[in-house]
Design an enzyme around this catalytic site. Sequence first.
Site, PDB file in Angstrom:
ATOM      1  N   VAL A 245       0.814  -1.212   0.000  1.00 37.98           N
ATOM      2  CA  VAL A 245       0.000   0.000   0.000  1.00 37.98           C
ATOM      3  C   VAL A 245       0.848   1.263   0.000  1.00 37.98           C
ATOM      4  CG1 VAL A 245      -1.933  -1.148   1.147  1.00 37.98           C
ATOM      5  CG2 VAL A 245      -0.226   0.082   2.524  1.00 37.98           C
TER       6      VAL A 245
ATOM      7  N   SER B  80      -5.562   5.544  16.441  1.00 38.89           N
ATOM      8  CA  SER B  80      -5.089   4.900  17.671  1.00 38.89           C
ATOM      9  C   SER B  80      -5.126   5.901  18.811  1.00 38.89           C
ATOM     10  CB  SER B  80      -3.651   4.397  17.476  1.00 38.89           C
ATOM     11  OG  SER B  80      -3.048   4.068  18.715  1.00 38.89           O
TER      12      SER B  80
ATOM     13  N   TYR C 207       4.679   5.984  14.599  1.00 40.32           N
ATOM     14  CA  TYR C 207       3.355   5.371  14.514  1.00 40.32           C
ATOM     15  C   TYR C 207       2.265   6.359  14.932  1.00 40.32           C
ATOM     16  CZ  TYR C 207      -0.450   2.051  15.550  1.00 40.32           C
ATOM     17  OH  TYR C 207      -1.650   1.389  15.598  1.00 40.32           O
ATOM     18  N   ALA C 208       2.461   7.027  16.075  1.00 40.29           N
ATOM     19  CA  ALA C 208       1.458   7.955  16.583  1.00 40.29           C
ATOM     20  C   ALA C 208       1.235   9.113  15.626  1.00 40.29           C
ATOM     21  CB  ALA C 208       1.876   8.470  17.957  1.00 40.29           C
TER      22      ALA C 208
ATOM     23  N   LYS D  90      -1.046   8.034  12.818  1.00 38.12           N
ATOM     24  CA  LYS D  90      -2.425   7.829  13.254  1.00 38.12           C
ATOM     25  C   LYS D  90      -3.128   9.159  13.535  1.00 38.12           C
ATOM     26  CE  LYS D  90      -2.485   3.434  12.787  1.00 38.12           C
ATOM     27  NZ  LYS D  90      -3.382   2.807  11.797  1.00 38.12           N
TER      28      LYS D  90
END
Length: 247
Positions: A63, A141, A154-155, A158
């Site tokens: 993706v 998240s 990651y944060a 999100k």
Amino acid sequence: MTRVIYDFAGSVMLVTGGASGIGRATALACARHGAQVIVADVNPSGLASLSGIERIDARLADVGDPAAVAALVQHIERTHGRIDAAVLAAAIQSRQPLAEIDDAQWRRHMAVNLDGVFYAIRALTPIMQRQRRGAILAFTSGLATLGWPGAAAYATTKAGLVGLIKCAALELRPFGVRANLLSPGLVATPVFLDAATEAEVAMYRNSVGISEPEDVVASILHLISDASASMTGAVIERRLFPVQQGS
């Protein structure tokens, strides 16, 4: 207890990140409810385990590659003539202190978790606009607002999805197309379990609890079904509701 039955017969659905975790549980559930499901992932063994399951077409696709996403969506439209829903669950998470995140790690998080959702929505938009219907669901998240040591990449992705989905919902609403965001809570998926420490997992299991991927499916099916036809641009936070023993 009320039992909800979904009928997705005749529907065509795309699930990214569908070789494991929430994506896999969703793909299997949608197929059981009659949908033709196209699963995209970069995990060959996970995709192979879906091979032969009725109404599931497992395809290797990254993706984070815009050309691959465009080709996948075009293939689905050519083959099936429509795309009724997209569950964009592909994600990665690795933990490093901010000062130790290298450029490649940062960019890969952006490519999979944020860019991948954008590429999918961009490719799906003209199809769903022509259909004048469709449902798109992505995943945020709690770390987007709470943060966590080592989870900056990651944060950040999100948190970025909130703005992306809010804008997509406003642009697509006149065409009868919906875009929503689900924060599924703590779920026993590879994305969480492979990143968290044993102590962190134990702490959560003994406090707020950790769901299984199948526990999230009911929320997902509701959000991509006609049951939520009037809902778009929403950020839904799923919280655990432990069942009392003996109830």
